[in-house]
Motif scaffolding. Structure first.
Motif, PDB file in Angstrom:
ATOM      1  N   GLY A 204       4.376   1.159   8.262  1.00  0.00           N
ATOM      2  CA  GLY A 204       3.100   1.219   7.573  1.00  0.00           C
ATOM      3  C   GLY A 204       3.192   1.377   6.071  1.00  0.00           C
ATOM      4  N   TYR A 205       2.036   1.233   5.427  1.00  0.00           N
ATOM      5  CA  TYR A 205       1.941   1.365   3.969  1.00  0.00           C
ATOM      6  C   TYR A 205       1.219   2.661   3.622  1.00  0.00           C
ATOM      7  CZ  TYR A 205      -2.939  -0.045   4.576  1.00  0.00           C
ATOM      8  OH  TYR A 205      -4.248  -0.096   4.964  1.00  0.00           O
ATOM      9  N   ILE A 221      -7.968   1.212  -3.683  1.00  0.00           N
ATOM     10  CA  ILE A 221      -6.865   0.317  -3.310  1.00  0.00           C
ATOM     11  C   ILE A 221      -6.456   0.536  -1.856  1.00  0.00           C
ATOM     12  CG2 ILE A 221      -4.888   1.751  -4.045  1.00  0.00           C
ATOM     13  CD1 ILE A 221      -3.749  -0.849  -5.304  1.00  0.00           C
ATOM     14  N   ASP A 222      -6.562   1.766  -1.380  1.00  0.00           N
ATOM     15  CA  ASP A 222      -6.266   2.043   0.028  1.00  0.00           C
ATOM     16  C   ASP A 222      -7.240   1.277   0.925  1.00  0.00           C
ATOM     17  OD1 ASP A 222      -4.981   3.716   2.210  1.00  0.00           O
ATOM     18  OD2 ASP A 222      -7.076   4.335   2.420  1.00  0.00           O
ATOM     19  N   LYS A 223      -8.491   1.224   0.530  1.00  0.00           N
ATOM     20  CA  LYS A 223      -9.514   0.497   1.293  1.00  0.00           C
ATOM     21  C   LYS A 223      -9.229  -0.999   1.290  1.00  0.00           C
ATOM     22  CE  LYS A 223     -13.542   0.638   3.471  1.00  0.00           C
ATOM     23  NZ  LYS A 223     -13.716   1.358   4.758  1.00  0.00           N
ATOM     24  N   GLU A 231       0.264  -0.476   9.704  1.00  0.00           N
ATOM     25  CA  GLU A 231      -0.451   0.793   9.860  1.00  0.00           C
ATOM     26  C   GLU A 231      -0.779   1.386   8.498  1.00  0.00           C
ATOM     27  OE1 GLU A 231       0.406   5.374  11.366  1.00  0.00           O
ATOM     28  OE2 GLU A 231       1.742   3.751  12.015  1.00  0.00           O
ATOM     29  N   ASN A 232      -1.988   1.928   8.372  1.00  0.00           N
ATOM     30  CA  ASN A 232      -2.409   2.612   7.154  1.00  0.00           C
ATOM     31  C   ASN A 232      -2.084   4.093   7.288  1.00  0.00           C
ATOM     32  OD1 ASN A 232      -3.688   3.774   4.974  1.00  0.00           O
ATOM     33  ND2 ASN A 232      -5.655   2.793   5.305  1.00  0.00           N
ATOM     34  N   LEU A 253       2.666   2.943  -4.711  1.00  0.00           N
ATOM     35  CA  LEU A 253       2.430   2.245  -3.458  1.00  0.00           C
ATOM     36  C   LEU A 253       3.725   2.108  -2.666  1.00  0.00           C
ATOM     37  CD1 LEU A 253       0.263  -0.691  -4.889  1.00  0.00           C
ATOM     38  CD2 LEU A 253      -0.498   1.613  -4.237  1.00  0.00           C
ATOM     39  N   GLU A 254       3.717   2.576  -1.433  1.00  0.00           N
ATOM     40  CA  GLU A 254       4.820   2.345  -0.492  1.00  0.00           C
ATOM     41  C   GLU A 254       4.312   1.297   0.498  1.00  0.00           C
ATOM     42  OE1 GLU A 254       7.828   3.415  -0.556  1.00  0.00           O
ATOM     43  OE2 GLU A 254       7.939   5.426  -1.457  1.00  0.00           O
ATOM     44  N   MET A 255       4.769   0.057   0.351  1.00  0.00           N
ATOM     45  CA  MET A 255       4.143  -1.058   1.042  1.00  0.00           C
ATOM     46  C   MET A 255       4.893  -1.499   2.305  1.00  0.00           C
ATOM     47  SD  MET A 255       1.558  -1.128  -0.754  1.00  0.00           S
ATOM     48  CE  MET A 255       0.799  -2.429   0.197  1.00  0.00           C
TER      49      MET A 255
END
Length: 290
Positions: A204-205, A221-223, A231-232, A253-255
């Motif tokens: 997930g990110y 940005i999360d939205k 997975e969020n 950001l961990e993408m």
């Protein structure tokens, strides 16, 4: 008559010759300096530029500069790119990166174009970052690829986009945070990919923030990332140097997880990187929406 004038000319004393030569050289020098100054006066090539009271996209607009007008520059801030100018007895500030953008028109554009955004591709050079499950692919490669895609997306909005690195080189964390401070960045976005330290079961990110001034953008940005096939892991507090020591609104950001097979298949794909870039661009547009 001409004969007499010629005789007078050729019989001028050596001293007078030297004086006349020096005067002629000085005249040529002064003329050259004036010509260089005239040619170096910047002319506005964009359709229209805002003149703001202070060097900020949030400052009050106190006037406009039309295409073809010359700018009398009083002061240049090389770190921020804002110039203090005088035109028609009015003093104010313009975003210098917009002067030569022929299609830009402040009258029908949002204020994103006058913002400065720092993009930070994590790691680089001797700092490889985390590795894929097979230990043969390095995080630093994909942070740069992703950040460059975001760079082009934001450039299309005419923003002043700065990169902490644009190649495979090592940049100290302090330098990254300082660029954000010195440029008075309106946003700082750091790109990373995660690791479960050999457990191979996390995915997930995730969006991290440290200071309160980043709360709004972190949530936006999360939205926007909810359309990603991952997975969020939700917005969280991140005690990272580039966030902690950053005075500007900053997120990290961990993408996805490099050591997760599902995540890494996405991480290395151009399509996923471009999807991130598009989502970041939309988040920026929403954040700076009037």
């Amino acid at each position: 008559m001409l004969n007499n004038a010629w005789k007078k000319f050729i019989h001028v004393s050596k001293t007078n010759w030297i004086i006349r030569t020096i005067v002629a050289i000085l005249i040529i020098i002064l003329f050259t300096i004036s010509l260089i100054r005239f040619l170096s006066i910047p002319k506005v090539e964009s359709q229209n530029l805002n003149i703001r009271k202070n060097p900020s996209p949030y400052a009050k607009v106190i006037g406009n500069v039309e295409r073809g007008q010359s700018l009398h520059v009083i002061k240049k801030n090389k770190n921020t790119g804002w110039w203090k100018i005088k035109i028609n007895n009015q003093k104010g500030w313009v975003a210098s990166w917009l002067i030569n953008k022929e299609k830009y028109n402040a009258k029908n554009s949002d204020n994103i174009a006058e913002t400065t955004i720092v993009l930070d591709p994590g790691h680089g050079g001797s700092d490889a970052g985390t590795l894929s499950a097979e230990d043969d692919k390095m995080e630093k490669v994909y942070t740069l690829k992703t950040a460059l895609k975001v760079y082009h997306e934001l450039q299309n909005l005419n923003a002043n986009v700065l990169l902490t690195r644009d190649s495979d080189k090592y940049v100290p964390l302090a330098n990254r945070a300082y660029l954000s401070y010195a440029s008075k960045a309106n946003l700082f976005i750091s790109f990373h990919f995660n690791s479960s330290n050999g457990m191979y079961n996390a995915n997930g990110y995730q969006v991290f923030k440290y200071h309160k001034n980043a709360d709004t953008f972190a949530n936006i940005i999360d939205k926007k990332f909810e359309n990603l096939p991952m997975e969020n892991r939700k917005v969280d507090f991140g005690n990272y140097y580039v966030l902690r020591n950053n005075t500007q609104p900053a997120v990290l950001l961990e993408m996805g997880f490099m050591d997760n097979t599902h995540d890494f298949k996405l991480i290395k794909s151009d399509a996923y990187q471009q999807k991130i870039a598009s989502d970041v661009r939309m988040a920026v547009q929403e954040y700076f929406k009037d």
